[in-house]
Motif scaffolding. Structure first.
Motif, PDB file in Angstrom:
ATOM      1  N   PHE A 118       0.807  -1.216   0.000  1.00  0.00           N
ATOM      2  CA  PHE A 118       0.000   0.000   0.000  1.00  0.00           C
ATOM      3  C   PHE A 118       0.845   1.274   0.000  1.00  0.00           C
ATOM      4  N   ILE A 119       2.113   1.152   0.422  1.00  0.00           N
ATOM      5  CA  ILE A 119       2.947   2.354   0.576  1.00  0.00           C
ATOM      6  C   ILE A 119       4.216   2.179  -0.246  1.00  0.00           C
ATOM      7  N   PRO A 120       4.300   2.802  -1.415  1.00  0.00           N
ATOM      8  CA  PRO A 120       5.537   2.708  -2.195  1.00  0.00           C
ATOM      9  C   PRO A 120       6.691   3.358  -1.450  1.00  0.00           C
ATOM     10  N   GLY A 121       7.836   2.702  -1.463  1.00  0.00           N
ATOM     11  CA  GLY A 121       9.003   3.260  -0.784  1.00  0.00           C
ATOM     12  C   GLY A 121       9.031   3.014   0.705  1.00  0.00           C
ATOM     13  N   LEU A 122       8.126   2.161   1.216  1.00  0.00           N
ATOM     14  CA  LEU A 122       8.145   1.853   2.645  1.00  0.00           C
ATOM     15  C   LEU A 122       9.436   1.109   2.983  1.00  0.00           C
ATOM     16  N   ARG A 123      10.089   1.509   4.048  1.00  0.00           N
ATOM     17  CA  ARG A 123      11.348   0.870   4.429  1.00  0.00           C
ATOM     18  C   ARG A 123      11.078  -0.554   4.917  1.00  0.00           C
ATOM     19  N   SER A 124      12.077  -1.417   4.712  1.00  0.00           N
ATOM     20  CA  SER A 124      11.869  -2.863   4.839  1.00  0.00           C
ATOM     21  C   SER A 124      11.570  -3.328   6.253  1.00  0.00           C
ATOM     22  N   ASP A 125      11.897  -2.513   7.278  1.00  0.00           N
ATOM     23  CA  ASP A 125      11.644  -2.962   8.643  1.00  0.00           C
ATOM     24  C   ASP A 125      10.186  -2.778   9.071  1.00  0.00           C
ATOM     25  N   TRP A 126       9.401  -2.108   8.245  1.00  0.00           N
ATOM     26  CA  TRP A 126       7.971  -1.948   8.550  1.00  0.00           C
ATOM     27  C   TRP A 126       7.227  -3.116   7.911  1.00  0.00           C
ATOM     28  N   VAL A 127       7.042  -4.170   8.687  1.00  0.00           N
ATOM     29  CA  VAL A 127       6.538  -5.427   8.138  1.00  0.00           C
ATOM     30  C   VAL A 127       5.109  -5.752   8.569  1.00  0.00           C
ATOM     31  N   LEU A 128       4.569  -4.988   9.527  1.00  0.00           N
ATOM     32  CA  LEU A 128       3.236  -5.270  10.041  1.00  0.00           C
ATOM     33  C   LEU A 128       2.252  -4.209   9.562  1.00  0.00           C
ATOM     34  N   GLY A 129       1.057  -4.637   9.212  1.00  0.00           N
ATOM     35  CA  GLY A 129       0.061  -3.684   8.752  1.00  0.00           C
ATOM     36  C   GLY A 129      -1.352  -4.147   9.058  1.00  0.00           C
ATOM     37  N   VAL A 130      -2.203  -3.195   9.398  1.00  0.00           N
ATOM     38  CA  VAL A 130      -3.632  -3.445   9.576  1.00  0.00           C
ATOM     39  C   VAL A 130      -4.385  -2.406   8.754  1.00  0.00           C
ATOM     40  N   ARG A 221       5.949  18.851   0.642  1.00  0.00           N
ATOM     41  CA  ARG A 221       6.074  18.458  -0.761  1.00  0.00           C
ATOM     42  C   ARG A 221       7.216  17.462  -0.823  1.00  0.00           C
ATOM     43  N   THR A 222       6.950  16.288  -1.355  1.00  0.00           N
ATOM     44  CA  THR A 222       7.939  15.210  -1.336  1.00  0.00           C
ATOM     45  C   THR A 222       8.319  14.790  -2.750  1.00  0.00           C
ATOM     46  N   ASN A 223       9.432  14.092  -2.825  1.00  0.00           N
ATOM     47  CA  ASN A 223       9.882  13.511  -4.083  1.00  0.00           C
ATOM     48  C   ASN A 223      10.189  12.029  -3.837  1.00  0.00           C
ATOM     49  N   PRO A 224       9.363  11.107  -4.391  1.00  0.00           N
ATOM     50  CA  PRO A 224       8.218  11.381  -5.264  1.00  0.00           C
ATOM     51  C   PRO A 224       7.042  11.974  -4.487  1.00  0.00           C
ATOM     52  N   GLY A 225       6.110  12.554  -5.226  1.00  0.00           N
ATOM     53  CA  GLY A 225       4.908  13.071  -4.596  1.00  0.00           C
ATOM     54  C   GLY A 225       4.028  11.941  -4.091  1.00  0.00           C
ATOM     55  N   ALA A 226       3.180  12.246  -3.130  1.00  0.00           N
ATOM     56  CA  ALA A 226       2.286  11.229  -2.569  1.00  0.00           C
ATOM     57  C   ALA A 226       1.314  10.738  -3.639  1.00  0.00           C
ATOM     58  N   PRO A 227       1.256   9.423  -3.875  1.00  0.00           N
ATOM     59  CA  PRO A 227       0.334   8.911  -4.887  1.00  0.00           C
ATOM     60  C   PRO A 227      -1.123   9.078  -4.458  1.00  0.00           C
ATOM     61  N   ASP A 228      -2.004   9.168  -5.452  1.00  0.00           N
ATOM     62  CA  ASP A 228      -3.429   9.350  -5.156  1.00  0.00           C
ATOM     63  C   ASP A 228      -4.007   8.183  -4.368  1.00  0.00           C
ATOM     64  N   THR A 229      -3.404   7.017  -4.498  1.00  0.00           N
ATOM     65  CA  THR A 229      -3.925   5.813  -3.839  1.00  0.00           C
ATOM     66  C   THR A 229      -3.411   5.633  -2.417  1.00  0.00           C
ATOM     67  N   LEU A 230      -2.554   6.525  -1.953  1.00  0.00           N
ATOM     68  CA  LEU A 230      -1.984   6.392  -0.616  1.00  0.00           C
ATOM     69  C   LEU A 230      -3.079   6.554   0.440  1.00  0.00           C
ATOM     70  N   PRO A 231      -3.152   5.644   1.410  1.00  0.00           N
ATOM     71  CA  PRO A 231      -4.115   5.823   2.507  1.00  0.00           C
ATOM     72  C   PRO A 231      -3.538   6.730   3.591  1.00  0.00           C
ATOM     73  N   HIS A 232      -4.354   7.031   4.561  1.00  0.00           N
ATOM     74  CA  HIS A 232      -3.863   7.589   5.816  1.00  0.00           C
ATOM     75  C   HIS A 232      -2.975   6.525   6.460  1.00  0.00           C
ATOM     76  N   VAL A 233      -1.795   6.903   6.934  1.00  0.00           N
ATOM     77  CA  VAL A 233      -0.827   5.959   7.493  1.00  0.00           C
ATOM     78  C   VAL A 233      -0.510   6.371   8.923  1.00  0.00           C
ATOM     79  N   ALA A 234      -0.662   5.429   9.856  1.00  0.00           N
ATOM     80  CA  ALA A 234      -0.416   5.720  11.272  1.00  0.00           C
ATOM     81  C   ALA A 234       0.511   4.668  11.863  1.00  0.00           C
ATOM     82  N   ASP A 235       1.527   5.122  12.562  1.00  0.00           N
ATOM     83  CA  ASP A 235       2.426   4.237  13.302  1.00  0.00           C
ATOM     84  C   ASP A 235       1.664   3.668  14.492  1.00  0.00           C
ATOM     85  N   ILE A 236       1.624   2.350  14.623  1.00  0.00           N
ATOM     86  CA  ILE A 236       0.879   1.716  15.705  1.00  0.00           C
ATOM     87  C   ILE A 236       1.440   2.106  17.072  1.00  0.00           C
ATOM     88  N   ALA A 237       2.715   2.524  17.119  1.00  0.00           N
ATOM     89  CA  ALA A 237       3.335   2.954  18.367  1.00  0.00           C
ATOM     90  C   ALA A 237       3.076   4.427  18.676  1.00  0.00           C
TER      91      ALA A 237
END
Length: 365
Positions: A118-130, A221-237
């Motif tokens: 769901f998140i392009p460019g997510l770093r590899s240590d983020w392995v859990l998702g709900v 403003r980021t590079n790359p820009g946030a894709p239209d399909t990106l959800p709201h993302v919250a760190d569980i911690a």
């Protein structure tokens, strides 16, 4: 004739989301005056919302109000699809399990997923998702303006630049002194947000121990820009959350809670830096620019639940305060619940199944 001449059924202190939505819910059942300290309603917490609706935000005790508000927000055209993804590292497994368990008996749909899908460019240590697919954008400005318009059509009067000074009660009538004039009412509603305890003290009521906290937001403003399909993302911690905005922008928060006195909140540079650092630890995107930064106040009662109902110590003093960070997303249902409590009427079917006692100010006695 001055707007201060009549004896109103209800005077509401505060024209933010809590006060405006309650005035709308009261409708023609009461003669209502709403007093706002600022030059325009919604200047503080309402105007600085992160603008999303999440059934899990605030926890299981808030979820019934949020879920009940969903259809009302949709009917008003105030929601747009977004979705949310709660992410964690391997060491956050217990937090993920506890999060799922907290909502296991609710109607909230939550699914374990691979966050990298769901998140392009997510770093590899983020392995859990709900995944929380029901999460949505809220058009906060339209919701707030719509509440004010609905209340006005029903006869409510709004007065700005009317900072509350004090209130006394005699012969079942409140006399309320403000910067703009003196009002009279049978019921005084405290919807003053971060200033609610101060209003209580100056009305002779016992404060509840409400605490305001600063929350920081930045637009990136980021590079790359946030894709239209990106959800709201919250760190569980609870270290950050971000969500996409039009034009490829991001709204990012370090999820800070810094205790503060009631004030016109402003962001601190250290909190902006922390937010960006946490963001860069989650994704490999480059932060090209910080385009905007702001801060708002979130006010909580000691148990972090909102407060709706008449206080026990002073007759005719009604609380609508302590909405924390979930006041916008719960506003439609909370206003219906509060209106029924204030009028002593049967609750609207939308909120009839919600236990109002859990939000009663008497729980602090």
């Amino acid at each position: 004739m001055s707007v201060f001449d009549p004896i109103y059924d209800v005077v509401i202190v505060g024209a933010g989301m809590a006060g405006a939505s309650l005035a709308a819910a009261l409708g023609s059942n009461a003669r209502v005056l709403v007093l706002e300290a600022e030059a325009a309603p919604g200047y503080h917490a309402t105007g600085r919302s992160a603008a999303f609706w999440s059934e899990t935000y605030g926890g299981p005790d808030i979820q019934p109000l949020t879920t009940a508000s969903g259809p009302l927000l949709e009917a008003g055209g105030h929601l747009a699809p977004l979705g949310s993804l709660h992410i964690g590292r391997a060491e956050d497994g217990a937090a993920i399990d506890a999060f799922l368990a907290a909502f296991a008996d609710s109607a909230v749909v939550l699914d374990r997923v691979d966050p990298a899908a769901f998140i392009p460019g997510l770093r590899s240590d983020w392995v859990l998702g709900v995944q929380e697919p029901s999460c949505a954008y809220i058009d906060v400005a339209a919701l707030h303006a719509g509440s004010i318009a609905t209340a006005r059509r029903a006869g409510a009067v709004f007065v700005t630049d009317a900072a509350f000074q004090d209130a006394t009660r005699a012969d079942s009538i409140w006399t309320i002194a403000t910067q703009a004039g003196t009002a009279r009412a049978r019921i005084l509603v405290n919807a003053a947000g971060a200033w609610a305890d101060s209003v209580a003290i100056r009305a002779g009521a016992r404060p509840l121990g409400l605490q305001a906290y600063r929350r920081t937001m930045v637009q990136l403003r980021t590079n790359p820009g946030a894709p239209d399909t990106l959800p709201h993302v919250a760190d569980i911690a609870g270290r950050f959350y971000f969500k996409p905005e039009p034009g490829g922008r991001l709204w990012l928060s370090p999820h800070d809670e810094t205790p503060t006195d009631p004030c016109d909140a402003a962001p601190e540079e250290i909190d902006v830096a922390i937010a960006i650092d946490q963001f860069e630890q989650a994704v490999d995107w480059q932060v090209a620019a910080v385009e905007r930064r702001w801060a708002g106040l979130r006010t909580f009662a000691p148990d972090r639940l909102p407060v709706y109902g008449f206080g026990r110590d002073v007759p005719g003093f009604f609380w609508a305060a302590g909405q924390g960070g979930f006041g916008i997303q719960t506003a439609p249902a909370a206003a219906l619940l509060a209106a029924a409590l204030l009028l002593g009427s049967n609750p609207d079917p939308v909120v009839a199944g919600i236990d109002a006692d859990r939000y009663a100010p008497g729980r602090f006695t």
